[in-house]
Design an enzyme around this catalytic site. Sequence first.
Site: not given
Ligand code: ASP
Length: 356
Positions: A74-76, A26, A106-107, A294-295
């Site tokens: 996009d890191s996803s 992002t 961030t993902d 899972q906690c």
């Molecule tokens: N979908 C974005 C990613 O992980 C989200 C982000 O960067 O906040 O690349």
Amino acid sequence: MSNNSHARGNDTRRADKVLIIYSGGTIGMIAGDHGLEPSRGFEAQLCAALEHLAAERLDTLPAFDMTETHAPIDSSAANPADWQMLAGMVAAYHADYAGIVILHGTDTLAWTASSLSYQLSGIDLPIILTGAMTPLAHQGSDALENVEAALRFAACRQLREVAICFAGKLMRGSRTRKCHTTAHDAFDSPNFSVIGDIVDYQPRLTSAACQMTRQRSPDFELANYRGMHPSSVIRVVLWPGFDAALLRQWLTNDHVRGVLLEIWGGGNMPDDPQLTDVLANASQAGVLIAAISQCPQGEISMGTYAASQGLTTADVLSGGDMTPEAAMTKLFHLLAQPIGDKERRRLFLTSLVGER
Ligand code: ASP
């Protein structure tokens, strides 16, 4: 790669400089037809934004060079080959820099940070990952503050580990999770204290960060992740009513060499002989199986309840208080190493980079 002279002019020795690697996320995204999408050429955007920093902040910022990965994503969409590629870039550049900042989505930031921690075991300089919840170009973005803080931590000579810097906090890479979908303060380190923070725009490290000053010289374990199927390790989160037959189908898939089981509370799973059999058979066939809770907080201890007996019978390894990201990337990393099963099991139970 380009050379940025914003901070200290051109006489800065290379070893005082920080390298920024932009890999997407992002932080550098722009609006596309279907929503935010990764863009190239983040350096020009960043340099323009830095011009707006107050002079006293800009003047004390470490000088940096900047480069970017072949195709920012996009890191996803990241997978183990991307972790390997980033580790390779750090290994190629680390001798020339005081520290390295990786800009990342961030993902899956916590996954990459965990994987890099193992691959760059013994790193003798700061490797700081950061990103942003809002693109740099947007009003009210957290991007510039995160980059500024990451650059300052990357110049800290006492720091010798892979860490995530976000919203003014520095957290051990192998201990961190993304815990919020939208807040700027989106990352947490549920079972380990933060290792630094920013006070008056200056980096402050805790004694936990400085423990790693005893780090060895770099002893990188750059494994060939590309030689493994990306789903060599699977993650199975139990639910009430879980059917052992479903797990058998997954565990008998040829690609599967490791499993991370997410079980209940302090270390329990259903007291189901079929489930124990499925796990025991897979263990005997050489599948590396580990369990965590899972906690979100605390560790597991197998053997407290009768309901955890099946885990012991099936030779399931305790993941202690590891995050799912740290446990899963550790299984993947150990399976990529040319070592025997006994050694893999021993290493899984050992804290390699402060991950447990
Ligand atoms: N979908 C974005 C990613 O992980 C989200 C982000 O960067 O906040 O690349």
